[in-house]
Design a protein around this motif. Structure first.
Motif, PDB file in Angstrom:
ATOM      1  N   CYS A   1      -0.283  -5.781 -10.151  1.00 26.26           N
ATOM      2  CA  CYS A   1       0.392  -5.169  -9.012  1.00 26.26           C
ATOM      3  C   CYS A   1      -0.429  -3.932  -8.649  1.00 26.26           C
ATOM      4  O   CYS A   1      -0.449  -2.954  -9.394  1.00 26.26           O
ATOM      5  CB  CYS A   1       1.817  -4.799  -9.405  1.00 26.26           C
ATOM      6  SG  CYS A   1       2.869  -4.422  -8.011  1.00 26.26           S
TER       7      CYS A   1
ATOM      8  N   PRO B   1       0.583  -8.966   2.941  1.00 28.01           N
ATOM      9  CA  PRO B   1       1.041  -9.176   4.319  1.00 28.01           C
ATOM     10  C   PRO B   1       0.938  -7.857   5.076  1.00 28.01           C
ATOM     11  O   PRO B   1       0.599  -6.827   4.492  1.00 28.01           O
ATOM     12  CB  PRO B   1       2.508  -9.504   4.111  1.00 28.01           C
ATOM     13  CG  PRO B   1       2.894  -8.620   2.958  1.00 28.01           C
ATOM     14  CD  PRO B   1       1.646  -8.349   2.133  1.00 28.01           C
TER      15      PRO B   1
ATOM     16  N   ALA C   1      13.022  -2.607  -0.942  1.00 28.18           N
ATOM     17  CA  ALA C   1      11.855  -1.924  -0.372  1.00 28.18           C
ATOM     18  C   ALA C   1      11.559  -2.347   1.067  1.00 28.18           C
ATOM     19  O   ALA C   1      10.582  -3.055   1.346  1.00 28.18           O
ATOM     20  CB  ALA C   1      10.634  -2.156  -1.264  1.00 28.18           C
TER      21      ALA C   1
ATOM     22  N   PHE D   1       7.368 -10.787 -10.560  1.00 29.38           N
ATOM     23  CA  PHE D   1       6.209 -11.019 -11.433  1.00 29.38           C
ATOM     24  C   PHE D   1       6.665 -11.707 -12.717  1.00 29.38           C
ATOM     25  O   PHE D   1       5.963 -12.556 -13.267  1.00 29.38           O
ATOM     26  CB  PHE D   1       5.514  -9.693 -11.792  1.00 29.38           C
ATOM     27  CG  PHE D   1       4.570  -9.199 -10.744  1.00 29.38           C
ATOM     28  CD1 PHE D   1       5.015  -8.833  -9.486  1.00 29.38           C
ATOM     29  CD2 PHE D   1       3.203  -9.101 -11.003  1.00 29.38           C
ATOM     30  CE1 PHE D   1       4.143  -8.375  -8.511  1.00 29.38           C
ATOM     31  CE2 PHE D   1       2.317  -8.648 -10.038  1.00 29.38           C
ATOM     32  CZ  PHE D   1       2.787  -8.286  -8.785  1.00 29.38           C
TER      33      PHE D   1
ATOM     34  N   LYS E   1       4.980  -5.085   4.616  1.00 30.67           N
ATOM     35  CA  LYS E   1       5.438  -3.905   3.890  1.00 30.67           C
ATOM     36  C   LYS E   1       5.024  -2.620   4.605  1.00 30.67           C
ATOM     37  O   LYS E   1       5.807  -1.715   4.782  1.00 30.67           O
ATOM     38  CB  LYS E   1       4.838  -3.969   2.486  1.00 30.67           C
ATOM     39  CG  LYS E   1       5.442  -3.065   1.490  1.00 30.67           C
ATOM     40  CD  LYS E   1       6.905  -3.323   1.243  1.00 30.67           C
ATOM     41  CE  LYS E   1       7.188  -4.559   0.451  1.00 30.67           C
ATOM     42  NZ  LYS E   1       8.636  -4.802   0.331  1.00 30.67           N
TER      43      LYS E   1
ATOM     44  N   ASN F   1       4.168  -1.191  -8.167  1.00 30.80           N
ATOM     45  CA  ASN F   1       5.596  -0.987  -7.953  1.00 30.80           C
ATOM     46  C   ASN F   1       6.310  -1.320  -9.269  1.00 30.80           C
ATOM     47  O   ASN F   1       6.107  -2.434  -9.759  1.00 30.80           O
ATOM     48  CB  ASN F   1       6.041  -1.929  -6.822  1.00 30.80           C
ATOM     49  CG  ASN F   1       7.539  -1.981  -6.645  1.00 30.80           C
ATOM     50  OD1 ASN F   1       8.275  -1.205  -7.195  1.00 30.80           O
ATOM     51  ND2 ASN F   1       7.994  -2.949  -5.853  1.00 30.80           N
TER      52      ASN F   1
ATOM     53  N   ILE G   1       0.316  -5.646  -1.719  1.00 28.60           N
ATOM     54  CA  ILE G   1       1.250  -5.504  -0.594  1.00 28.60           C
ATOM     55  C   ILE G   1       1.487  -4.037  -0.223  1.00 28.60           C
ATOM     56  O   ILE G   1       1.763  -3.721   0.925  1.00 28.60           O
ATOM     57  CB  ILE G   1       2.576  -6.226  -0.938  1.00 28.60           C
ATOM     58  CG1 ILE G   1       3.496  -6.363   0.271  1.00 28.60           C
ATOM     59  CG2 ILE G   1       3.332  -5.541  -2.051  1.00 28.60           C
ATOM     60  CD1 ILE G   1       4.680  -7.305   0.042  1.00 28.60           C
ATOM     61  N   HIS G   2       1.377  -3.117  -1.211  1.00 29.68           N
ATOM     62  CA  HIS G   2       1.639  -1.701  -0.930  1.00 29.68           C
ATOM     63  C   HIS G   2       0.367  -0.903  -0.646  1.00 29.68           C
ATOM     64  O   HIS G   2       0.426   0.315  -0.464  1.00 29.68           O
ATOM     65  CB  HIS G   2       2.372  -1.054  -2.115  1.00 29.68           C
ATOM     66  CG  HIS G   2       3.770  -1.568  -2.322  1.00 29.68           C
ATOM     67  ND1 HIS G   2       4.851  -1.117  -1.604  1.00 29.68           N
ATOM     68  CD2 HIS G   2       4.261  -2.519  -3.148  1.00 29.68           C
ATOM     69  CE1 HIS G   2       5.949  -1.750  -1.986  1.00 29.68           C
ATOM     70  NE2 HIS G   2       5.617  -2.606  -2.924  1.00 29.68           N
TER      71      HIS G   2
ATOM     72  N   GLY H   1       4.427 -15.965   2.397  1.00 25.73           N
ATOM     73  CA  GLY H   1       4.943 -14.712   1.843  1.00 25.73           C
ATOM     74  C   GLY H   1       4.258 -14.450   0.519  1.00 25.73           C
ATOM     75  O   GLY H   1       3.684 -15.363  -0.087  1.00 25.73           O
ATOM     76  N   VAL H   2       4.306 -13.210   0.061  1.00 22.79           N
ATOM     77  CA  VAL H   2       3.606 -12.864  -1.182  1.00 22.79           C
ATOM     78  C   VAL H   2       4.307 -13.477  -2.396  1.00 22.79           C
ATOM     79  O   VAL H   2       3.654 -14.008  -3.302  1.00 22.79           O
ATOM     80  CB  VAL H   2       3.475 -11.332  -1.322  1.00 22.79           C
ATOM     81  CG1 VAL H   2       2.960 -10.943  -2.702  1.00 22.79           C
ATOM     82  CG2 VAL H   2       2.525 -10.804  -0.250  1.00 22.79           C
ATOM     83  N   VAL H   3       5.641 -13.429  -2.424  1.00 25.29           N
ATOM     84  CA  VAL H   3       6.334 -13.957  -3.601  1.00 25.29           C
ATOM     85  C   VAL H   3       6.113 -15.471  -3.751  1.00 25.29           C
ATOM     86  O   VAL H   3       5.738 -15.929  -4.838  1.00 25.29           O
ATOM     87  CB  VAL H   3       7.827 -13.563  -3.594  1.00 25.29           C
ATOM     88  CG1 VAL H   3       8.583 -14.288  -4.694  1.00 25.29           C
ATOM     89  CG2 VAL H   3       7.955 -12.046  -3.782  1.00 25.29           C
ATOM     90  N   PRO H   4       6.296 -16.266  -2.687  1.00 24.03           N
ATOM     91  CA  PRO H   4       5.978 -17.698  -2.855  1.00 24.03           C
ATOM     92  C   PRO H   4       4.532 -17.925  -3.290  1.00 24.03           C
ATOM     93  O   PRO H   4       4.244 -18.836  -4.076  1.00 24.03           O
ATOM     94  CB  PRO H   4       6.217 -18.301  -1.459  1.00 24.03           C
ATOM     95  CG  PRO H   4       6.932 -17.283  -0.668  1.00 24.03           C
ATOM     96  CD  PRO H   4       6.861 -15.963  -1.358  1.00 24.03           C
TER      97      PRO H   4
ATOM     98  N   ASP I   1      -1.620  -8.494  -6.323  1.00 20.83           N
ATOM     99  CA  ASP I   1      -0.646  -8.313  -5.242  1.00 20.83           C
ATOM    100  C   ASP I   1      -0.877  -6.914  -4.665  1.00 20.83           C
ATOM    101  O   ASP I   1      -0.583  -5.910  -5.312  1.00 20.83           O
ATOM    102  CB  ASP I   1       0.751  -8.477  -5.835  1.00 20.83           C
ATOM    103  CG  ASP I   1       1.881  -8.112  -4.858  1.00 20.83           C
ATOM    104  OD1 ASP I   1       1.603  -7.446  -3.844  1.00 20.83           O
ATOM    105  OD2 ASP I   1       3.028  -8.482  -5.131  1.00 20.83           O
TER     106      ASP I   1
ATOM    107  N   TYR J   1       7.720  -5.040 -10.437  1.00 20.60           N
ATOM    108  CA  TYR J   1       8.513  -5.762  -9.423  1.00 20.60           C
ATOM    109  C   TYR J   1       8.993  -7.092 -10.030  1.00 20.60           C
ATOM    110  O   TYR J   1       8.163  -7.900 -10.490  1.00 20.60           O
ATOM    111  CB  TYR J   1       7.615  -5.967  -8.210  1.00 20.60           C
ATOM    112  CG  TYR J   1       8.210  -6.742  -7.067  1.00 20.60           C
ATOM    113  CD1 TYR J   1       9.338  -6.281  -6.395  1.00 20.60           C
ATOM    114  CD2 TYR J   1       7.639  -7.932  -6.657  1.00 20.60           C
ATOM    115  CE1 TYR J   1       9.871  -6.998  -5.335  1.00 20.60           C
ATOM    116  CE2 TYR J   1       8.154  -8.655  -5.588  1.00 20.60           C
ATOM    117  CZ  TYR J   1       9.288  -8.181  -4.939  1.00 20.60           C
ATOM    118  OH  TYR J   1       9.805  -8.898  -3.898  1.00 20.60           O
TER     119      TYR J   1
ATOM    120  N   GLY K   1       5.515 -14.034   5.947  1.00 22.34           N
ATOM    121  CA  GLY K   1       4.097 -14.284   6.221  1.00 22.34           C
ATOM    122  C   GLY K   1       3.166 -13.366   5.467  1.00 22.34           C
ATOM    123  O   GLY K   1       3.598 -12.405   4.821  1.00 22.34           O
TER     124      GLY K   1
HETATM  125  C1  LIG Z   1       4.855  -5.687  -5.268  1.00 19.23           C
HETATM  126  C2  LIG Z   1       5.599  -6.528  -4.270  1.00 19.23           C
HETATM  127  N1  LIG Z   1       5.181  -7.782  -4.011  1.00 19.23           N
HETATM  128  C3  LIG Z   1       5.817  -8.568  -3.115  1.00 19.23           C
HETATM  129  C4  LIG Z   1       6.932  -8.123  -2.422  1.00 19.23           C
HETATM  130  C5  LIG Z   1       7.606  -9.027  -1.434  1.00 19.23           C
HETATM  131  O1  LIG Z   1       6.673  -9.815  -0.770  1.00 19.23           O
HETATM  132  P1  LIG Z   1       7.083 -10.880   0.335  1.00 19.23           P
HETATM  133  O2  LIG Z   1       8.229 -10.296   1.097  1.00 19.23           O
HETATM  134  O3  LIG Z   1       5.850 -11.080   1.160  1.00 19.23           O
HETATM  135  O4  LIG Z   1       7.445 -12.132  -0.403  1.00 19.23           O
HETATM  136  C6  LIG Z   1       7.402  -6.823  -2.666  1.00 19.23           C
HETATM  137  C7  LIG Z   1       8.607  -6.337  -1.972  1.00 19.23           C
HETATM  138  O5  LIG Z   1       9.185  -5.341  -2.308  1.00 19.23           O
HETATM  139  C8  LIG Z   1       6.714  -6.005  -3.597  1.00 19.23           C
HETATM  140  O6  LIG Z   1       7.109  -4.749  -3.869  1.00 19.23           O
END
Ligand SMILES: Cc1ncc(COP(=O)(O)O)c(C=O)c1O
Length: 385
Positions: free
Chosen positions: A172, A230, A41, A128, A233, A176, A206-207, A99-102, A204, A125, A242
């Motif tokens: 989410c 962040p 994505a 999760f 996206k 996603n 992000i979208h 970052g969102v994942v960390p 989350d 996603y 970030g």
């Molecule tokens: C729902 C969701 N969260 C987080 C991420 C990635 O976040 P980051 O790149 O800030 O770790 C994505 C990327 O596709 C996503 O779709």
């Protein structure tokens, strides 16, 4: 820093091979052959001119030491939330993350202990699910439910049971890959359920910027929650990393900030700070044009499928650029993967999004129309009997 004028041309094809791109350069290794990559994505569009100008200006200075301008970025983030999503958080509620994942992983450690249960709503996603499993917590699934048209809703029966066992729910919002922007009513019901049960929500978002509908930041209504987002996206800056967390509740904030300090993910790098500040300050028009382009692409897919592949199930997404396609009439997942590969198309296989993903593929349509047309033609070749 300056606000450069945007010349928005989303039809322009920008070759990305050879730029170290995961989507383009790592696709052959990932899929086992050269493909047109419509998977991971990120978007095949240039970032806003204002962002490029501010990054270039910063590059003119040859010293790249540790940044100390997080405050400007956090202010731009709060202003953006107020402008785009109608909610201004208190300034001390907003903090940097790498970052969102960390941050999702850190939230799992901050709010639960090993072995404790965490609610996740697949298909979703993949991080999760791995955030729960990799941290040794127990996955409690409340799978989403789709109607005959491919419109998904939350599984209230499963959620009502799950919140009695779990301390944390990973939301989410928007979702996603199924394309839902949760409505005010759905969020209200979920928030009430979790608040009554004492279950913290990590949202989350992000979208959210690319939503075609009103989006409601979860902590704006339910302060016992944390928002992660962040600019990456929605302004196509994902490779810079970030982002921000927003946590109105002081107790939750303390626990989360302690954990990101322990994990050392409480900073955002120099270029991400520059780019995100600029995007949030000056990106409104660019992003509105992007949403329009994406919405046209989503409609183009619907028209194409209706004529050329009427058996594909497709409910146009309510946000962003991810089409969740029900292709189960065309065979088992392994067969589909082979046929897609033969046609030279790289899509995310549905099963990678957990239970409920079988028989689906996710197609990323954040590409110029001509590239999307080529991708859909390859899809037609792959599925043609
Ligand atoms: C729902 C969701 N969260 C987080 C991420 C990635 O976040 P980051 O790149 O800030 O770790 C994505 C990327 O596709 C996503 O779709």
């Amino acid at each position: 820093m300056s606000a450069a004028q945007d010349s928005v041309d989303f039809d322009r094809v920008i070759p990305r091979r050879g730029t170290g791109s995961l989507k383009w350069d790592a696709a052959a290794e990932r899929f086992g052959a050269e493909v047109l990559p419509m998977w991971v994505a990120d978007m095949d569009f240039a970032a806003p001119d204002a962002v490029l100008a501010d990054l270039q200006e910063r590059l003119q200075h040859p010293v790249f030491g540790y940044p100390g301008n997080e405050g400007s970025m956090l202010q731009a983030a709060a202003d953006w939330l107020a402008k785009r999503h109608n909610w201004r958080p208190e300034s001390d509620a907003v903090a940097c993350i790498s970052g969102v994942v960390p941050a999702l992983y850190a939230a799992v450690r901050a709010f639960t202990r090993p072995g404790e249960a965490i609610i996740v709503m697949p298909p979703i996603y993949p991080p999760f699910i791995t955030a729960v499993e990799d941290n040794g917590r127990k996955l409690l699934l409340a799978p989403l439910i789709a109607d005959d048209t491919g419109h998904y809703r939350m599984n209230w029966d499963a959620l009502e049971i799950a919140v009695r066992q779990a301390k944390l729910l990973l939301l989410c919002s928007p979702h996603n890959p199924v394309g839902r922007v949760w409505t005010a009513e759905e969020l209200q019901r979920l928030g009430t359920l979790c608040t009554d049960a004492g279950c913290v929500v990590v949202s989350d978002e992000i979208h959210a910027d690319l939503s075609q509908h009103p989006h409601y930041p979860f902590p704006s209504r339910f302060p016992r929650s944390i928002l992660l987002s962040p600019a990456g996206k929605s302004f196509n800056l994902a490779g810079l990393g970030g982002g921000i967390s927003v946590i109105p509740n002081a107790g939750l904030r303390h626990a989360f900030l302690n954990e990101i300090q322990r994990s050392q993910i409480q900073h955002t790098n120099l270029f991400a700070l520059t780019a995100m500040t600029s995007a949030w300050r000056y990106g409104t028009k660019w992003q509105a044009a992007l949403r329009q382009y994406l919405s046209n692409n989503a409609r183009f897919i619907a028209d194409f499928l209706a004529v050329k592949l009427p058996e594909v199930g497709y409910h146009p997404p309510e946000f962003g650029y991810l089409a969740w396609l029900d292709v189960h009439p065309y065979g088992a997942d392994a067969v589909l993967a082979r046929r897609l590969l033969q046609a030279g198309l790289g899509l995310n296989p549905g099963p990678s999004f957990g239970p409920g993903g079988e028989g689906f593929v996710r197609l990323n349509f954040a590409a110029p129309r001509s590239v999307l047309e080529e991708g859909l033609d390859r899809l037609r070749q792959a599925l043609h009997r």
